[in-house]
Structures are given as C-alpha cells and as structure tokens.
Design a protein around this motif. Structure first.
Motif, mmCIF file in Angstrom:
data_model
loop_
_atom_site.group_PDB
_atom_site.id
_atom_site.type_symbol
_atom_site.label_atom_id
_atom_site.label_comp_id
_atom_site.label_asym_id
_atom_site.label_seq_id
_atom_site.Cartn_x
_atom_site.Cartn_y
_atom_site.Cartn_z
ATOM 1 N N SER A 185 3.615 -1.532 5.606
ATOM 2 C CA SER A 185 3.584 -0.166 6.137
ATOM 3 C C SER A 185 2.714 0.733 5.284
ATOM 4 O O SER A 185 1.958 1.563 5.805
ATOM 5 N N ILE A 186 2.793 0.592 3.965
ATOM 6 C CA ILE A 186 1.953 1.401 3.071
ATOM 7 C C ILE A 186 0.483 1.071 3.288
ATOM 8 O O ILE A 186 -0.381 1.961 3.323
ATOM 9 N N ALA A 187 0.157 -0.193 3.468
ATOM 10 C CA ALA A 187 -1.233 -0.584 3.683
ATOM 11 C C ALA A 187 -1.772 -0.054 5.018
ATOM 12 O O ALA A 187 -2.940 0.334 5.119
ATOM 13 N N ASN A 188 -0.891 0.026 6.035
ATOM 14 C CA ASN A 188 -1.342 0.483 7.350
ATOM 15 C C ASN A 188 -1.493 2.004 7.399
ATOM 16 O O ASN A 188 -2.456 2.528 7.959
ATOM 17 N N HIS A 189 -0.536 2.720 6.805
ATOM 18 C CA HIS A 189 -0.500 4.182 6.967
ATOM 19 C C HIS A 189 -1.187 4.933 5.833
ATOM 20 O O HIS A 189 -1.511 6.109 5.981
ATOM 21 N N LYS A 190 -1.346 4.277 4.648
ATOM 22 C CA LYS A 190 -2.025 4.879 3.488
ATOM 23 C C LYS A 190 -1.449 6.254 3.123
ATOM 24 O O LYS A 190 -2.174 7.251 3.068
ATOM 25 N N PRO A 191 -0.153 6.331 2.846
ATOM 26 C CA PRO A 191 0.406 7.651 2.519
ATOM 27 C C PRO A 191 0.181 8.073 1.068
ATOM 28 O O PRO A 191 0.410 9.227 0.734
ATOM 29 N N TYR A 192 -0.246 7.134 0.186
ATOM 30 C CA TYR A 192 -0.374 7.458 -1.223
ATOM 31 C C TYR A 192 -1.827 7.249 -1.674
ATOM 32 O O TYR A 192 -2.690 6.854 -0.894
ATOM 33 N N THR A 193 -2.043 7.467 -2.948
ATOM 34 C CA THR A 193 -3.390 7.269 -3.501
ATOM 35 C C THR A 193 -3.719 5.794 -3.680
ATOM 36 O O THR A 193 -4.871 5.445 -3.935
ATOM 37 N N THR A 194 -2.720 4.953 -3.570
ATOM 38 C CA THR A 194 -2.923 3.512 -3.717
ATOM 39 C C THR A 194 -2.066 2.798 -2.701
ATOM 40 O O THR A 194 -1.031 3.313 -2.260
ATOM 41 N N ILE A 195 -2.483 1.611 -2.322
ATOM 42 C CA ILE A 195 -1.694 0.817 -1.375
ATOM 43 C C ILE A 195 -0.776 -0.158 -2.109
ATOM 44 O O ILE A 195 -0.006 -0.861 -1.471
ATOM 45 N N GLU A 196 -0.844 -0.200 -3.449
ATOM 46 C CA GLU A 196 0.031 -1.055 -4.254
ATOM 47 C C GLU A 196 0.619 -0.208 -5.385
ATOM 48 O O GLU A 196 0.117 -0.192 -6.505
#
Length: 598
Positions: A226-237
């Motif tokens: 979900s983080i990789a798809n939506h990019k809510p932060y400065t990093t995906i990891e």
C-alpha cells in the motif's frame, strides 16, 4: 562497655530495619512519580487527541457541501475558461474563509480543473491525482479520505474527497486538504516526545524531526505494498524507529475514527531524578532519626523531663481536642441549616417542574388546535365554493348539477372527519397502518380540491404522469392530505407572480421508490426556508395566509408512511418538491382500507 553494649545493639537493629525499608520505599516513590507523570501526560494526550480530531472533523463535510454548489458542477459539466475562472475564484474564497490548505476540483479522469492555489507557483491545475485513494474511493463510495505528503506542495496533509453528482451521476471529485504541518508546530518544546502514527504504524507527526516517517513496528506485506502504491511518505521503505523501552515511558491514545494513534514518550530521567532526590531525603531523614535516637540513649537522665514534656503535650492535645469539638459542633449546626435550605430549594424545584409540565401540555394543545385549523381550511373553502355555486344553480333550476355539488360537499365533510381523526391519532402517537393506494386518483382529488383557486389564478398544469395506474404504499386520506398541501403551497407561491404561472407534475421510478416531482414557476425557497421548511410554525407567509404547519405535517405523515420529502430550487427558477413513496408492483395491488374509523 558492658552498659553501652545493649544500646549499640539496638542501634544496629534499627540500622538493619532502615536498610530493609530502602527497597519498598524506592518502589513506592517510583510508583508515585510514575503515576504523576502518567496523569499529566494523559491530560496532554487527551488534549492533543481532541485538538487533532476537532481539526479534521471541522473539514469532514466541507467537500460534500461544496459539491452541491452550482458553480462547481458547471465547471465539471462545461469546463470552459469562464466557468473554470469562476470556480477558481470561488474555491480560493472558500479556502480563505475556512482556513483549509488547498481545495481543488478533479474530473472523472483525475485531472485537476480548478484549485484554490491557481495563482500560486505550485498550482495543482493540470496535475492528475487519479492514483490517490481519496479520488477513486470518492468515485466508488461517494467519499474518500487519505493522509500523505503532497507530491507538488511537499507538505503533509489530510485529504477529504467527495464525489460531485449531477442527475444521480458522479461527474467529478472535489478535495479539501487540511494542513497538518501547522498542527505539529502547536505542540511546543517539552521534554516528552509527541508523535502520531497512522494505520501503518508509521510516524506522520512528531516533535522529534528525526523520527518522522519511521515505522514504529514491523510492516506487513500488504502495508508495504500500500505504501508503494500510494506514496504517502518521503520513502516507500520506512526505517524502524527502534525505541528502547527501558529509556522511555510510553502512553498511547487510539483514534478509531481515522485509525491513528497518538503517543507520548517521556524520558525515564524525568522519574529517576526526583526518585533519587526522594531516596536521598529519606536516607538522610532516617539516619538523622537514628542519630537522635542514639543521642537519646546517651542522655537517659533527661527521662523525667521528657515525661513532664509529654504530660504538657497531652494537656495541650486535650485542649486542642476540646477546641476542635466545639468547632465541629458549630460546623454541624451550619450543615443542618444548609440541609434545611436545600430541602426548601428542592421543594421549589418540584413546584417549578410541575408548572413546566403544565406549560408543555398547554403548548401541545395549542399545536394540535393550530394543526386542525390549518388542515380543515382547504376543505372548508371548497365546501363554501360548492355551496355558493349551488345557490346560483338553484336559481337557474339546474338541479342535477346542484345534486352533484352536494355529493362533493358530502365527500369533503367525510374527508374533514377523516383528517380530524388522523390528526387525533397522530397526536396520540398511534400511527395507522399503510395500505396500497393508487397515485393518479389521489392526485386528481387533490387537484380538484384546489381547482377553484387554480382557475382564479389562471395556473397552467403540465403533467408527465403515465396512464397506467401507479400503486404506492400509503393511505388514501393521508396521501390526499399531503398532495393537497403541496399543491396549495405551490399556488401560494404563484399568487405572488403576475404572469407565466405554471405547475409541472412528473413521476419517475427508481428501484423500489416512486418519485412524484412538483415544480412551480414561483420565486422558489430562500436559504432560510430550505433550512427550516420542516419546522412547525415556520412560514414566509403573513399570519393571515399561513400558520407554518403544512410542510411540517406533510413531512411527519410521509415519514410515518416510510417515505421522504426533499425540498430544492430549480436551476431555471421556482421551487421543487420531491415526494418519495415505496412502489408496489402491479401484481401485489390491493384496495386501500385506511380511514375506516369507529
């Protein structure tokens, strides 16, 4: 030495007791300061949570309200430069009034057509946000929410999205972004570390900048995707936060409405320092007591003096007890007086409550009287019209038409009795059962009831009603009562207009609902009338023309039938009332049995 040995042995015993008391006292003091720290931090946690929730809830319904504005809908339906310019100025004005960070409008492809920052260097216009959850959730479910770092503004924010509908079809999405960077600056500088984690356990708000966008726990595979798809932060990891529990005292408060957690991490040194101080004071105090005790053992010759001092202290204590007893007696007398005053006050409160109950009964009686007066005015006016007409017909010896008028008068008197019985049942909170009723005959009766006034005003009726009988779940008298009230209100509005007096009647079917739309070419509803149309005694007419009970009674009747009333204004002018009733399939039609009263 033999004389002193028992004394020093007793002193050694007290020293052992002192050492044995150090550990439980340390635990007691540590527990006290830990409880105090948690109490203070819980207050801070509740305050921060309430402030965060109130900040977000203030903007929750704003997109839904903006989606109903005509300028917003026109910008999506007709995205010409003039319409888009008007929408940009409108969104910019609303943004200044509400304090939102950015308000922008997307078409069904996710492309930004208008935005409140249209004049800024980082304008959203021309950017596509179809990948954001608030966009596709709003198109799918009507609303969408999302936290993330803006890929254009590079600012954290909480996004509320709402679908914009036209003719029950989604034509775009309007989004309101709430600035969360400003919320973080309000926390100030304190020894404790404040942070907020989202549903993924990632730190999104914190008073420690190095902790931002780090994971407070291990992320699952679905969360990482979900983080990789939506990019809510400065990093995906996101990197792990790795806080050692022995260095911090953590308190948490969950926010179920948005699936966030607010936490406070207090350094343990805030407890260790006062505990060390308290232990030092305790040790010095006990050692001083032991030292004094040792000195007392060496000065036994002061024993008699101490006895005298004890006797004097006892005498002073007795005197103090006597004084205290006298004070307590005085206080007891005051309490008795206060009890008597309280009982008198409670009796007065009971009398006041009885008066309020009586006033409530009188008020309810007034509402019922006004309701009956309002509902009987129309049948009475029709009866008078028929009787006046009959007098003229009698002079012309047109007896057949006189008999027809008398039959109509009889029908109207039966209807008046039915209305009175229905209102009495309504006042007793005794709803009548719904039946299967044909819509067209009820509509024809309602039109006949207001026919004389419609002819006097020269109102033209346009009908879009099928010839096939439409059956609905209602009651014959109650349905006619609602229709006649709605038509009478439309005629009242048209009476204020000098020309082009028209009423449109249209039916439509949607799943299990039948919708009857009544539109007029009058002046339409004011904003105040739309907000208070269902409230009893609210009216824009003069007191001689209306009591303000018609729409309130209609709304109550329709709700009792399981339907609903909607009030709006036509885009081309005039009022629009939609009556929704449950549709009955033709195969299930039964004759209505309502209004057979004993």
């Amino acid at each position: 030495m033999k004389v002193l040995q028992p004394r020093w042995r007793l002193l050694f015993v007290f020293l052992l007791i002192f050492v044995a008391l150090l550990w439980p006292f340390h635990s007691l003091v540590q527990g006290y300061y830990l409880a105090e720290l948690k109490r203070k931090n819980n207050q801070t946690l509740d305050l921060i949570s309430a402030n965060l929730v109130s900040t977000l809830q203030r903007y929750e319904v704003l997109p839904q309200v903006l989606g109903r504005l005509p300028d917003v809908q026109q910008a999506l339906l007709n995205p010409e430069p003039e319409q888009l310019h008007t929408a940009n100025e409108l969104l910019s004005t609303i943004r200044d009034q509400t304090g939102a960070d950015v308000i922008y409008l997307l078409n069904t492809e996710g492309m930004t057509l208008a935005a409140s920052n249209w004049l800024g260097p980082r304008s959203f216009i021309g950017n596509n946000f179809a990948f954001r959850p608030y966009f596709y959730d709003a198109l799918a479910r009507g609303t969408g929410e999302f936290f993330g770092l803006g890929n254009i503004s590079i600012k954290r924010g909480y996004y509320y999205g709402s679908a914009v509908y036209h003719d029950n079809r989604a034509i775009g999405v309007i989004v309101v972004k709430v600035d969360l960077d400003f919320t973080e600056t309000l926390w100030g500088e304190v020894p404790e570390r404040l942070l907020v984690t989202d549903q993924n356990g990632v730190v999104i708000l914190t008073s420690e900048p190095q902790w931002r966008f780090k994971a407070s726990r291990e992320l699952s595979a679905s969360e990482q995707q979900s983080i990789a798809n939506h990019k809510p932060y400065t990093t995906i990891e996101p990197e792990p936060l790795n806080l050692k529990s022995e260095q911090w005292v953590a308190l948490h408060n969950d926010l179920p409405a948005i699936d966030w957690r607010v936490s406070i991490f207090a350094p343990r040194m805030l407890i260790n320092e006062p505990v060390s101080t308290a232990m030092a004071v305790f040790a010095v105090t006990v050692l001083a007591v032991l030292l004094i005790f040792g000195l007392l053992l060496q000065r036994r010759h002061y024993y008699l003096e101490r006895i005298a001092m004890d006797a004097q202290a006892k005498q002073e204590l007795e005197e103090s007890v006597r004084n205290r007893t006298q004070d307590l007696q005085t206080l007891n007398s005051r309490l008795k007086e206060e009890v008597l005053e309280r009982e008198a006050t409670e009796q007065e409160l009971v009398r006041t409550q009885d008066e309020l109950v009586q006033a409530g009964k009188l008020s309810a009686l007034g509402v019922m009287s006004a309701s009956i007066s309002h509902e009987l005015n129309q049948p009475l006016a029709a009866i008078r019209s028929y009787t006046d007409n009959s007098k003229i017909l009698l002079t012309k010896e047109r007896y057949a038409e006189v008999a027809s008028n008398l039959d109509l008068v009889a029908v109207l008197t039966e209807r008046m009795a039915s209305i009175i019985e229905h209102l009495r049942a309504f006042a007793r909170r005794n709803p009548q059962a719904s039946e299967h009723v044909a819509l067209q005959p009820a509509l024809e009766d309602a039109l006949a009831l207001v026919a004389s006034r419609r002819n006097a005003l020269q109102v033209e009726i346009f009908r879009d009603v099928p010839e096939a009988t439409l059956w609905v779940e209602a009651g014959e008298t109650r349905l006619r009562q609602v229709l006649s009230n709605l038509l009478a209100n439309a005629l009242d509005a048209l009476a204020e207009k000098r020309s082009q007096r028209c009423i449109w009647l249209q039916t439509s079917l949607s799943q299990e609902w039948l919708c009857l739309t009544i539109k007029d070419s009058g002046t339409g509803f004011t904003d105040e009338a739309l907000a208070q149309a269902r409230e009893p005694f609210f009216t824009t007419k003069t007191s001689a023309r209306g009591l303000g009970l018609g729409l309130a009674i209609c709304d109550a009747i329709v709700k009792a039938l399981g339907g609903r009333l909607e009030f709006a204004n036509n885009l081309e002018g005039g009022a629009c009332v939609r009556l929704y009733l449950k549709q009955i399939p033709s195969a299930m039609n039964l004759d209505a049995q309502e209004d057979r009263f004993a």
